[in-house]
Design a protein around this motif. Structure first.
Motif, short mmCIF file in Angstrom:
data_model
loop_
_atom_site.label_atom_id
_atom_site.label_comp_id
_atom_site.label_asym_id
_atom_site.label_seq_id
_atom_site.Cartn_x
_atom_site.Cartn_y
_atom_site.Cartn_z
N TYR A 128 17.64 -6.70 2.67
CA TYR A 128 17.50 -5.55 1.78
C TYR A 128 16.88 -4.35 2.49
N LEU A 131 19.84 -2.90 4.22
CA LEU A 131 20.65 -2.13 3.28
C LEU A 131 20.04 -0.75 3.02
N HIS A 135 22.20 1.86 4.94
CA HIS A 135 23.20 2.24 3.93
C HIS A 135 22.62 3.00 2.74
N PHE A 137 20.95 1.94 0.29
CA PHE A 137 21.04 1.21 -0.97
C PHE A 137 19.78 0.39 -1.20
N ASN A 144 21.89 -5.71 -9.47
CA ASN A 144 22.60 -4.78 -8.60
C ASN A 144 23.41 -5.65 -7.63
N LYS A 145 24.56 -5.15 -7.23
CA LYS A 145 25.48 -5.96 -6.44
C LYS A 145 25.88 -5.24 -5.16
N VAL A 146 26.03 -6.02 -4.09
CA VAL A 146 26.48 -5.48 -2.80
C VAL A 146 27.65 -6.35 -2.35
N VAL A 154 29.38 -3.24 4.59
CA VAL A 154 29.19 -2.97 3.17
C VAL A 154 30.44 -2.25 2.66
N THR A 157 28.76 -0.96 -3.44
CA THR A 157 27.55 -1.34 -4.15
C THR A 157 27.76 -1.01 -5.62
N TYR A 158 27.14 -1.80 -6.48
CA TYR A 158 27.32 -1.64 -7.92
C TYR A 158 25.97 -1.75 -8.61
#
Length: 180
Positions: A128, A131, A135, A137, A144-146, A154, A157-158
């Motif tokens: 994380y 990320l 990125h 994120f 939360n989704k990757v 990557v 991301t959502y």
């Protein structure tokens, strides 16, 4: 005395040496498994992985059903769904054992799951932190989704509100899977 092209030759050598490292964005991070042992992203090389920070006492917890359904739908084609329980938003149970029991009893989960893992701030798991740094994120809430591509890059991301079986997620997942 070096000619005017010497700096360009040096730059070319540096780029050639750096290309293998730049060729794959795949992070080689491992997580402690809630079942014991470790779960390594490197073990899933060549497969897409959806990494989701989860919690047992959240309004989005019912997404566990969707995560399991997504895993069931695409696992034979290579998709991995990795649940990462986290107490960062103060909505996770107090122990790994309680989380595992809760997920088995209420959602019959058999997808890979980590131990309770920080996903934000200085204490965040290295995945994380990567990320966030590489990125931009950082999970803003639970679920939360990757989506990582087969090469570890990557892909998307959502946020929490994006359901695992939404066209947004399944459309991206299907692009990453072998056809058949």
């Amino acid at each position: 005395m070096p000619g005017p092209t010497a700096p360009f030759r040096i730059l070319a050598v540096i780029l050639v040496l750096a290309l293998p490292a730049m060729a794959s964005d795949r992070p080689g991070y491992s997580f402690a498994s809630i079942d014991g042992g470790t779960l390594s992203l490197a073990d899933w090389e060549g497969r897409p992985v959806l990494v989701v920070n989860t919690a047992s006492r959240c309004a989005f917890t019912k997404q566990y059903d969707g995560l399991q359904a997504l895993y069931d739908r695409y696992r034979d084609r290579g998709l991995i769904v990795l649940a990462v329980p986290s107490g960062d938003f103060r909505q996770e149970l107090s122990s790994d054992r309680k989380v595992k029991e809760f997920c088995e009893l209420n959602y019959d989960l058999d997808l890979p799951m980590t131990t309770i893992t920080p996903v934000r701030g200085e204490g965040a798991h290295v995945f994380y932190r990567w990320l966030a740094e590489a990125h931009g994120f950082v999970p803003s809430w639970n679920f939360n989704k990757v989506l990582l591509g087969p090469d570890g890059a990557v892909v998307a991301t959502y946020g929490s509100a994006t359901r695992p079986l939404s066209k947004t997620v399944t459309g991206e997942v299907e692009k990453l899977l072998p056809q058949g």
